[in-house]
Motif scaffolding. Structure first.
Motif, short mmCIF file in Angstrom:
data_model
loop_
_atom_site.label_atom_id
_atom_site.label_comp_id
_atom_site.label_asym_id
_atom_site.label_seq_id
_atom_site.Cartn_x
_atom_site.Cartn_y
_atom_site.Cartn_z
N UNK A 1 0.81 -1.21 0.00
CA UNK A 1 0.00 0.00 0.00
C UNK A 1 0.85 1.26 0.00
N UNK A 2 1.95 1.22 0.74
CA UNK A 2 2.82 2.39 0.75
C UNK A 2 3.44 2.63 -0.62
N UNK B 1 -3.21 3.98 -0.68
CA UNK B 1 -3.33 5.29 -1.35
C UNK B 1 -4.78 5.76 -1.39
N UNK B 2 -4.96 7.06 -1.27
CA UNK B 2 -6.32 7.61 -1.25
C UNK B 2 -6.47 8.60 -2.40
N UNK C 1 1.13 6.83 -6.64
CA UNK C 1 0.05 7.80 -6.73
C UNK C 1 0.60 9.23 -6.63
N UNK C 2 1.59 9.41 -5.76
CA UNK C 2 2.16 10.74 -5.57
C UNK C 2 2.93 11.21 -6.80
N UNK C 3 3.49 10.26 -7.56
CA UNK C 3 4.34 10.65 -8.68
C UNK C 3 3.58 10.76 -10.00
N UNK D 1 0.07 18.07 -2.83
CA UNK D 1 -0.59 18.19 -4.13
C UNK D 1 -2.12 18.27 -3.95
N UNK D 2 -2.64 17.39 -3.11
CA UNK D 2 -4.09 17.40 -2.88
C UNK D 2 -4.52 18.70 -2.20
N UNK E 1 4.89 10.62 0.20
CA UNK E 1 3.59 10.70 0.86
C UNK E 1 3.28 12.15 1.21
N UNK F 1 4.47 14.76 -0.42
CA UNK F 1 4.22 15.39 -1.72
C UNK F 1 2.75 15.24 -2.12
N UNK F 2 2.26 14.01 -1.86
CA UNK F 2 0.89 13.68 -2.20
C UNK F 2 -0.08 14.61 -1.48
N UNK G 1 2.11 1.76 -3.49
CA UNK G 1 1.05 2.29 -4.34
C UNK G 1 0.83 3.77 -4.06
N UNK G 2 0.95 4.14 -2.79
CA UNK G 2 0.79 5.55 -2.44
C UNK G 2 1.90 6.39 -3.07
N UNK G 3 3.12 5.84 -3.06
CA UNK G 3 4.24 6.58 -3.66
C UNK G 3 3.99 6.77 -5.15
N UNK H 1 5.61 13.32 -11.93
CA UNK H 1 6.73 12.61 -12.57
C UNK H 1 6.26 11.27 -13.15
#
Lengths: 352, 243
Positions: free
Chosen positions: A171-172, B100-101, A178-180, B19-20, B13, B15-16, A174-176, A184
């Motif tokens: 999950x972490x 992730x959300x 998601x952030x990119x 961004x949101x 995380x 950064x996410x 996937x979160x990373x 990027x």
């Protein structure tokens, strides 16, 4: 729990019923031939007494002795011989209890063969009944055991899968990603590819086959790449591989939990930059892998010991190699060192 | 204008969240922190209205950090996977985001905060989460400006001190803003006994038990300290020690 059509008590009652029927047959036959009531009664009782004694012995013996199928005929023949001996015994005992008049003695001598045959039939039947009952019982117990073993194996398998998939890591990651994705996309794509390759290799591993050292190290490298993306510059790695290890083999995924543990304690016990070192060395038919991570001796209680992840590694190594000393941990200079040794002699035999 | 602090050890995380947050210009971000110590310092100095808090972080986890904050602000937890924590959140947290959300889910959490900035639920949350397995073997304490992590095996005894609990170890005593009953629940029952309404003792430290006045007893610890045993505490002590 499976059950047998009838219980142990029913089995005993059944044997008792047969004996009772034979007694009746015996008694009425002798009486019907014109012998006095008393003589007939004693005659039948002595015979049936011997038969009852033999039956009880059979029941007891088969309760504790479960003969293999190949001895089956031997046992039936053996019971036949026993029956004849018992008939002889009954004949010898008879004069002690019964009248010794000439006509009766003559009858006794004449009927010995028939008596023996009745014994053979009765005892043979009882023996077969007991044998079958015990075999059925054993078979059902074995079936229950098999079911239980299968359940345990399935649970272990599920547990292993859950462990391999490491939800937290997944999950972490996937979160990373998601952030990119927006800022990027190229890096996000690269991480998706790495994560997929890593997961695929994890799922395809077979527990009981030893894998080439190179392959395992590639897998570890993928894992480290993903973790580095997650933690940014905080996580540094240094991997040194001994050329002599090229042909080495090791159990799959044995290194993974150790590296995970090192990262977990390295990153969560200290702040600032963390370097995870992996060193490998091959000599004297032994693959030695040393994983080092920094830790804070003040906040890491000693009693954490080898931790859950590592105790599973230790257990696996024990099951595979029968040795408890293949995994060792040591601390010093604020470094936590986990070492494993994989004997290669045993391993090479399997790859030839 | 509401202010916020981000606390997460994974840069991506953070950064996410940043961004949101672009969709919520009304929220001002005061700091981005990467561990609990940094986070604690930033909260004390900048007094934000809201914190985004990860649970698994270096040195002290998110719950432990929160325990050390006086008058904690509203908290939105961001975490990947923690079955136990999720249970606790459902009961008490303002909101929690499972990584992730999506932006939509994030917006929902922000709106919840904007409508009702002070949840007042944090203390209750902490009482529950203190029992989470990963922090069962230690207690985090603020000692002036230092943070101390105490291994529970090092605790000699704990006594009530007004609204606080005084945790005594061989190296000193520290105040902790937790109730005796929540500490009693966290400590393993095979090595700690609550011998009195105001006292929990480590069984290994007891050297002597002797009668005191009628129907009450005193235990003596290895360091000479004597502690009272209440009428209801004595049978518990007998049971644990097996006499």
């Amino acid at each position: 729990m499976s059950t047998i059509p009838f219980s142990y008590l029913t089995l005993k009652n059944l044997c008792g019923g047969i004996i009772f029927m034979i007694w009746q047959l015996h008694f009425f036959t002798v009486w019907g031939m014109g012998f006095p009531l008393r003589t007939s009664f004693i005659d039948s009782m002595v015979n049936i007494g011997v038969l009852t004694f033999a039956t009880m012995a059979i029941i007891q013996i088969f309760r504790y002795y479960h003969p293999p199928a190949k001895n089956f005929w031997f046992i039936i023949i053996f019971s036949g011989v026993c029956s004849i001996l018992l008939a002889g015994l009954a004949k010898l005992l008879m004069p002690l209890f019964n009248t010794n008049d000439a006509e009766y003695t003559k009858f006794l001598n004449l009927s010995t063969g028939i008596r023996g045959m009745v014994y053979v039939l009765a005892i043979g039947f009882i023996v077969v009944l007991n044998l079958l009952w015990n075999m059925l019982q054993q078979e059902l117990e074995a079936k229950d055991r098999r079911t239980e073993t299968q359940t345990l194996a399935r649970e272990a398998e599920l547990f292993k899968l859950r462990q391999q998939l490491q939800p937290h890591f997944l999950f972490n990651s996937l979160n990373s990603i998601n952030a990119m994705v927006v800022s990027r996309p190229q890096e996000a794509r690269k991480m998706i590819e790495q994560l997929s390759t890593f997961l695929r290799a994890t799922i395809n591993r077979k527990e009981d086959e030893l894998v080439p050292f190179r392959e395992e190290m590639e897998q570890i490298d993928r894992y480290l790449q993903i973790e580095k993306l997650r933690f940014g510059h905080r996580l540094q790695t240094s991997v040194s591989i001994d050329e002599a290890c090229n042909d080495a083999v090791l159990p799959p995924l044995i290194l993974q939990p150790i590296v995970e543990n090192a990262i977990k304690f390295g990153l969560y016990d200290t702040v600032g930059e963390v370097t995870i070192q992996i060193e490998t060395k091959c000599e004297n038919n032994n693959l030695a892998i040393k994983v080092t991570n920094p830790f804070d001796p003040e906040t890491s209680p000693e009693n954490k010991g080898t931790g859950f992840g590592l105790s599973a590694v230790q257990r696996r190594l024990y099951l595979l190699f029968g040795r408890q000393d293949l995994l060792t941990v040591s601390t010093g200079n604020n470094q936590y060192i986990t070492s494993i040794n994989i004997p290669q002699l045993y391993a090479n035999r399997h790859t030839d | 204008m509401p202010t916020a602090i981000l606390i997460d050890d994974e840069p991506l995380a953070c950064e996410m969240v940043l961004e949101y947050l672009q969709r919520h210009p009304e929220i001002e971000v005061l700091a981005v922190c990467h561990d609990g110590f940094e986070g604690l310092k930033a909260i004390q100095q900048k007094k934000p209205d809201l914190i985004f808090l990860d649970i698994q972080m270096p040195r002290i986890n998110g719950f432990e950090m929160l325990e050390l904050v006086e008058n904690p602000p509203a908290v939105i937890f961001t975490t990947a996977f923690d079955e136990y924590a999720i249970k606790a959140f459902e009961l008490h947290a303002m909101d929690y985001l499972l990584k992730p959300y999506s932006q939509e889910r994030f917006d929902k959490a922000i709106n919840k905060f904007l409508q009702q900035p002070a949840s007042g639920k944090t203390p209750a949350l902490l009482e529950t989460t203190a029992l989470s397995p990963q922090q069962a073997d230690r207690i985090v304490i603020r000692d002036n400006s230092n943070i101390r992590i105490i291994n529970i095996n090092d605790i000699l005894y704990i006594e009530a001190a007004d609204d606080y609990a005084r945790i005594v170890t061989a190296s000193g005593s520290y105040l902790k803003n937790r109730t005796m009953s929540s500490l009693e629940k966290q400590l393993p029952g095979n090595s700690f006994v609550r011998i009195h309404r105001s006292c929990i003792v480590n069984i290994k430290e007891i050297t002597k038990i002797h009668p005191h006045e009628k129907e009450s007893y005193l235990v003596q610890l290895r360091n000479g300290k004597q502690l009272p045993v209440s009428k209801s505490g004595y049978p518990k002590l007998r049971e644990k020690l097996g006499f």
